[in-house]
Scaffold this motif. Structure first.
Motif: not given
Length: 206
Positions: A44-61
């Motif tokens: 989860x911590x790794x996913x959270x760090x990756x997701x924090x750098x994604x642009x807003x309109x990309x779905x995170x599943x």
């Protein structure tokens, strides 16, 4: 789907920020983060760090297999997921206290028919290849004709053994809302930016 509809693409099994951003740059509509036992499992911590750098309109599943509802809810909120994919034996109506879309993964083919979908209340259905020893990620296709005339009340997502060589035929046959790929865009077990770009270009070009 209408004749001019452009299929959505989900790149699943993301484990690092560089490949996540490469997939987004190539045109991915969604990224999948596996929280179930798998060689592509991400903490989860790794996913959270990756997701924090994604642009807003990309779905995170977030992809889960038979996880307790409380655990799914905690990870979803902690990581900033925008959808949850249930890929195990979760029963219809699996209760999640989340205001997020739920994608139900159903394994078909190899003698296993498409189930009656009326009992499910999920927001989309992902169809993957049935294997009695795996909940997904087999790298094998199933007979797409099973889905050609399916009366599905929600969007259809096609998975199972897709790659740059067969995705165009898959989209033409099934006409899904979206396609989902993981191993088909890898080289030596790692995501390959060139294969991802090729896959997305071919899928969306149908």
């Amino acid at each position: 789907m209408s004749e001019d509809y452009q299929v959505k693409v989900k790149i699943c099994g993301i484990t690092g920020v560089d490949m996540a951003l490469a997939a987004v740059e190539a045109g991915a509509d969604a990224l999948g983060f596996v929280f179930a036992p798998s060689r592509r499992r991400v903490q989860p911590e790794t996913a959270r760090a990756i997701i924090a750098q994604l642009p807003p309109f990309v779905a995170r599943v977030g992809v889960f297999v038979n996880s307790p509802p409380g655990e799914i809810e905690q990870i979803a909120r902690h990581c900033g997921l925008t959808a949850v994919q249930l890929s195990g034996d979760e029963p219809p109506g699996y209760a999640l206290d989340l205001a997020l879309p739920i994608i139900r993964s159903l394994r078909v083919g190899n003698g296993k028919p498409v189930p009656d979908l009326n009992g499910f209340k999920d927001d989309a259905f992902l169809f993957d290849t049935y294997c009695d020893k795996s909940y997904g990620g087999t790298g094998k296709t199933f007979d797409w004709s099973l889905l050609e005339n399916i009366a599905c009340p929600k969007p259809v997502i096609l998975a199972g053994g897709l790659n740059p060589f067969n995705v165009r035929e898959a989209v033409r046959t099934v006409r899904p809302y979206a396609v989902d790929v993981s191993g088909g865009v890898e080289t030596n077990g790692q995501k390959d930016a060139q294969k991802i770009k090729e896959f997305i270009t071919l899928a969306k070009g149908v």
